[in-house]
Design a protein around this motif. Structure first.
Motif, PDB file in Angstrom:
ATOM      1  N   ALA A 198       0.843  -1.327  -0.225  1.00 50.76           N
ATOM      2  CA  ALA A 198       0.112  -0.316   0.091  1.00 50.76           C
ATOM      3  C   ALA A 198       0.529   0.961   0.194  1.00 50.76           C
ATOM      4  CB  ALA A 198      -1.503  -0.106   0.908  1.00 50.76           C
ATOM      5  N   TYR A 209       1.269   2.308  -3.803  1.00 46.73           N
ATOM      6  CA  TYR A 209       0.106   2.820  -4.575  1.00 46.73           C
ATOM      7  C   TYR A 209       0.081   4.210  -4.422  1.00 46.73           C
ATOM      8  CZ  TYR A 209      -4.684   2.355  -5.766  1.00 46.73           C
ATOM      9  OH  TYR A 209      -5.509   2.044  -7.025  1.00 46.73           O
ATOM     10  N   HIS A 210      -0.782   4.932  -5.419  1.00 47.06           N
ATOM     11  CA  HIS A 210      -1.240   6.312  -5.645  1.00 47.06           C
ATOM     12  C   HIS A 210      -2.640   6.645  -5.498  1.00 47.06           C
ATOM     13  CE1 HIS A 210      -1.858  10.174  -7.719  1.00 47.06           C
ATOM     14  NE2 HIS A 210      -0.739  10.111  -7.810  1.00 47.06           N
ATOM     15  N   TRP A 211      -2.600   7.677  -4.022  1.00 46.73           N
ATOM     16  CA  TRP A 211      -3.904   7.320  -2.977  1.00 46.73           C
ATOM     17  C   TRP A 211      -4.102   8.689  -3.010  1.00 46.73           C
ATOM     18  CZ3 TRP A 211      -6.317   3.348  -1.099  1.00 46.73           C
ATOM     19  CH2 TRP A 211      -4.487   2.132  -0.811  1.00 46.73           C
ATOM     20  N   LEU A 266      -8.662   9.691  -3.842  1.00 45.67           N
ATOM     21  CA  LEU A 266      -9.492   8.085  -3.476  1.00 45.67           C
ATOM     22  C   LEU A 266     -10.147   9.280  -2.337  1.00 45.67           C
ATOM     23  CD1 LEU A 266      -7.169   6.028  -3.986  1.00 45.67           C
ATOM     24  CD2 LEU A 266      -9.002   6.493  -5.509  1.00 45.67           C
ATOM     25  N   SER A 297     -12.090   7.711   1.304  1.00 46.12           N
ATOM     26  CA  SER A 297     -11.924   6.029   2.565  1.00 46.12           C
ATOM     27  C   SER A 297     -12.669   5.296   1.666  1.00 46.12           C
ATOM     28  CB  SER A 297     -12.681   6.986   3.632  1.00 46.12           C
ATOM     29  OG  SER A 297     -13.961   7.180   4.123  1.00 46.12           O
ATOM     30  N   GLY A 334     -10.490   3.549  -1.115  1.00 46.47           N
ATOM     31  CA  GLY A 334      -9.275   2.739  -0.400  1.00 46.47           C
ATOM     32  C   GLY A 334      -9.096   1.613   0.186  1.00 46.47           C
ATOM     33  N   TRP A 377       4.515   5.021  -8.774  1.00 43.85           N
ATOM     34  CA  TRP A 377       3.445   4.474  -7.726  1.00 43.85           C
ATOM     35  C   TRP A 377       2.635   3.944  -8.707  1.00 43.85           C
ATOM     36  CZ3 TRP A 377       4.639   6.702  -2.608  1.00 43.85           C
ATOM     37  CH2 TRP A 377       4.990   7.823  -3.059  1.00 43.85           C
ATOM     38  N   SER A 403      -1.594   1.870  -9.966  1.00 45.58           N
ATOM     39  CA  SER A 403      -2.387   2.049  -9.682  1.00 45.58           C
ATOM     40  C   SER A 403      -3.313   0.669  -9.939  1.00 45.58           C
ATOM     41  CB  SER A 403      -2.967   3.314  -9.886  1.00 45.58           C
ATOM     42  OG  SER A 403      -2.609   4.062 -11.620  1.00 45.58           O
TER      43      SER A 403
END
Length: 187
Positions: free
Chosen positions: A98, A101-103, A106, A108, A111, A184, A186
């Motif tokens: 995680a 990962y490219h967050w 996003l 919740s 996520g 990252w 995704s």
């Protein structure tokens, strides 16, 4: 001037007090949990909600780095990213995967869905992680006649795994994103 100055003053005071009484910012508590298999997970849920036990923090000597912790790194090239993804899956550590990962952007709910997918990925035996190159352009009659050799950057990673039975193949594709000079993954 209002007809009842006292009522106006009370209303003005109530609005002023109400404006100053804004709610405090929400603070999420992070729980350190230990699963039955011994893996440590960090979550904003209670440990018992994810069928794990509370894990007390381990005391460390001043200046020492904890055995399970490592410095966060940002993979700048595909080889480093492949190494980090391979290491995360080999160690069956969804949190480590995680971290790659490219967050941004996003919600919740998204996520949590992605974390669930990453947890499934790290629980499967790993066969290979390789770069996915862009498809070559098509020329006349479906054949491509290269004029010069052009070096192209990969557009994704392919993770080859097997299911629990050890023979059924499973394949996952991650897209690649460059953000803040790091690569990252995704979906």
């Amino acid at each position: 001037m209002p007809r009842h100055p006292a009522a106006f003053l009370v209303t003005l005071l109530a609005v002023g007090i109400g404006a100053g009484a804004s709610p405090a910012p929400a603070v999420a508590k992070v729980h350190r949990c230990t699963a039955e298999d011994g893996r440590t997970t960090y979550t904003d849920k209670r440990c018992r909600d994810i069928n794990a036990a509370d894990a007390p923090p381990t005391p460390a000597a001043p200046g020492a780095v904890s055995k399970g912790m490592r410095a966060a790194r940002c993979p700048h090239n595909v080889q480093d990213l492949i190494f980090e993804v391979t290491s995360a899956i080999d160690s069956r550590d969804a949190n480590r995967l995680a971290a790659l990962y490219h967050w941004p952007g996003l919600s919740s709910d998204e996520g949590y869905r992605i974390l669930d997918r990453l947890a499934i990925i790290v629980d499967r035996p790993l066969v290979d992680v390789s770069a996915v190159m862009p498809s070559s352009p098509e020329g006349v009659d479906g054949e491509y006649y290269p004029q010069t050799t052009v070096r192209q950057a990969p557009v994704g990673l392919r993770v080859e795994q097997t299911l629990d039975n050890g023979s059924t193949p499973a394949r996952t594709y991650f897209g690649l994103r460059r953000h803040l000079d790091c690569l990252w993954i995704s979906f």
